[in-house]
Design an enzyme around this catalytic site. Structure first.
Site, mmCIF file in Angstrom:
data_model
loop_
_atom_site.group_PDB
_atom_site.id
_atom_site.type_symbol
_atom_site.label_atom_id
_atom_site.label_comp_id
_atom_site.label_asym_id
_atom_site.label_seq_id
_atom_site.Cartn_x
_atom_site.Cartn_y
_atom_site.Cartn_z
ATOM 1 N N LYS A 1 39.749 38.100 45.790
ATOM 2 C CA LYS A 1 40.966 37.993 45.480
ATOM 3 C C LYS A 1 41.092 36.726 45.685
ATOM 4 C CE LYS A 1 45.369 38.655 43.226
ATOM 5 N NZ LYS A 1 46.560 39.176 43.511
ATOM 6 N N CYS B 1 44.498 41.452 38.931
ATOM 7 C CA CYS B 1 46.268 40.584 38.617
ATOM 8 C C CYS B 1 45.505 39.341 38.197
ATOM 9 C CB CYS B 1 46.623 41.194 40.705
ATOM 10 S SG CYS B 1 48.937 41.203 40.082
ATOM 11 N N GLU C 1 44.206 47.692 41.204
ATOM 12 C CA GLU C 1 43.857 47.196 42.271
ATOM 13 C C GLU C 1 44.835 47.462 43.715
ATOM 14 O OE1 GLU C 1 45.992 42.215 43.204
ATOM 15 O OE2 GLU C 1 47.212 43.737 42.682
#
Length: 328
Positions: free
Chosen positions: A125, A160, A45
């Site tokens: 995301k 994540c 990430e």
């Protein structure tokens, strides 16, 4: 039909907040992975230009925020073109985590780049986690563009804590990945200081195992190392997270949840390799397929509002609600 593939999972430290230097390191790692026979290589990430660790030490840092914007990666840029060219020259699929600069707004993004250098998909995301919202914006629909066919198999990616979003996970499972890339920032062992177990090395490894079991895919759990240079650069020594060197816990999990790799020490950089046999997917699918024979869509199903939502939309292409005329 492809039955085996060699993958490379990085555990590395970026050149913190330096776009050009981290792009160069990215290309070096791509070349190294390919030289060792890998057909796919993964990055964590916000690998470019490094995860903004200072957000867990103080709520606002205007100086670093400005530097971060200027060093985040634009998709249509010479820097991204360099990575694409490197993928093509080395004939390797690249799954890249990066801070995306879109008109100087930032998003936690991922790109899947084909072995010929073509970008197959990019995604943002779905929602930044907690303090990440001081830096990054939400996806506007492209979070669902997460699984594509590649020369290394059908590959998907999430970032994540998207891995604890049940609906997003199920949507990704339904796209039938064979290989899943789980991108994470630096992660540390759990301590009894009030921190969440689910944000720790142990907690996120459990999340990766669960994802593998539920999806019957290989999970490439990809993490970042933060050294003293990163701690000093972002002044995180007094922060709640990422205040000491370490953070690496990259791993590879099989479709039944077993770990297929040996760990690299958390403060050390390296690349983890594994030869994945897709026969193991079939072994797991024979017992469980949560989007197939082990499901009840007549009872439970997922609804999706698809498409990317733009900030400015042409009225000519925007649906107008129809009002039914009542008979007198």
């Amino acid at each position: 039909m492809l039955s085996q593939v060699r993958v490379a999972v990085t555990q590395a430290e970026p050149v913190w907040l330096d776009l050009e230097a981290t792009v160069k390191k990215t290309c070096d790692l791509i070349a190294e992975a390919a030289a060792n026979g890998a057909q796919l290589v993964t990055f964590p990430e916000c690998w470019i230009p490094g995860y903004p660790a200072w957000i867990w030490a103080r709520p606002v840092d205007m100086r670093l925020s400005s530097i971060y914007i200027q060093n985040s990666l634009k998709i249509d840029s010479p820097q991204m073109a360099s990575i694409q060219q490197c993928a093509a020259e080395n004939k390797i699929v690249v799954v890249l985590g990066f801070s995306e600069n879109l008109h100087n707004s930032l998003y936690i993004s991922q790109a899947i780049i084909a072995s010929d250098g073509k970008i197959l998909t990019t995604r943002k995301k779905i929602k930044p986690t907690h303090m990440e919202r001081t830096i990054f914006g939400d996806s506007f629909g492209d979070c669902l563009q997460s699984v594509v066919d590649t020369s290394a198999g059908r590959v998907g990616a999430l970032s994540c804590w998207e891995h604890i979003q049940p609906l997003l996970k199920y949507h990704t499972y339904a796209q039938r990945e064979q290989i899943h890339v789980a991108a994470w920032p630096p992660l540390f062992p759990h301590s009894e200081d009030g921190s969440l177990f689910s944000m720790s090395t142990e907690g996120t490894s459990s999340i990766a195992r669960t994802y593998a079991i539920e999806s019957q895919s290989f999970v490439l759990h990809t993490t970042t190392v933060i050294g003293q240079s990163g701690i000093d650069r972002m002044a995180t020594s007094t922060g709640a997270l990422m205040s000491t060197p370490g953070g690496g816990c990259s791993a590879i999990f099989g479709p039944d949840g077993r770990q297929l790799s040996q760990p690299i020490p958390s403060a050390e950089e390296g690349i983890i390799y594994a030869d994945l046999d897709f026969e193991h997917i079939y072994h797991s699918k024979a017992f469980v397929d949560v989007c197939g024979h082990y499901s009840r869509p007549d009872l439970l199903w997922l609804g999706v509002e698809g498409g990317v939502k733009r900030h400015v939309r042409d009225n000519a292409t925007t649906a107008t609600p129809q009002v039914e005329q009542q008979e007198e």
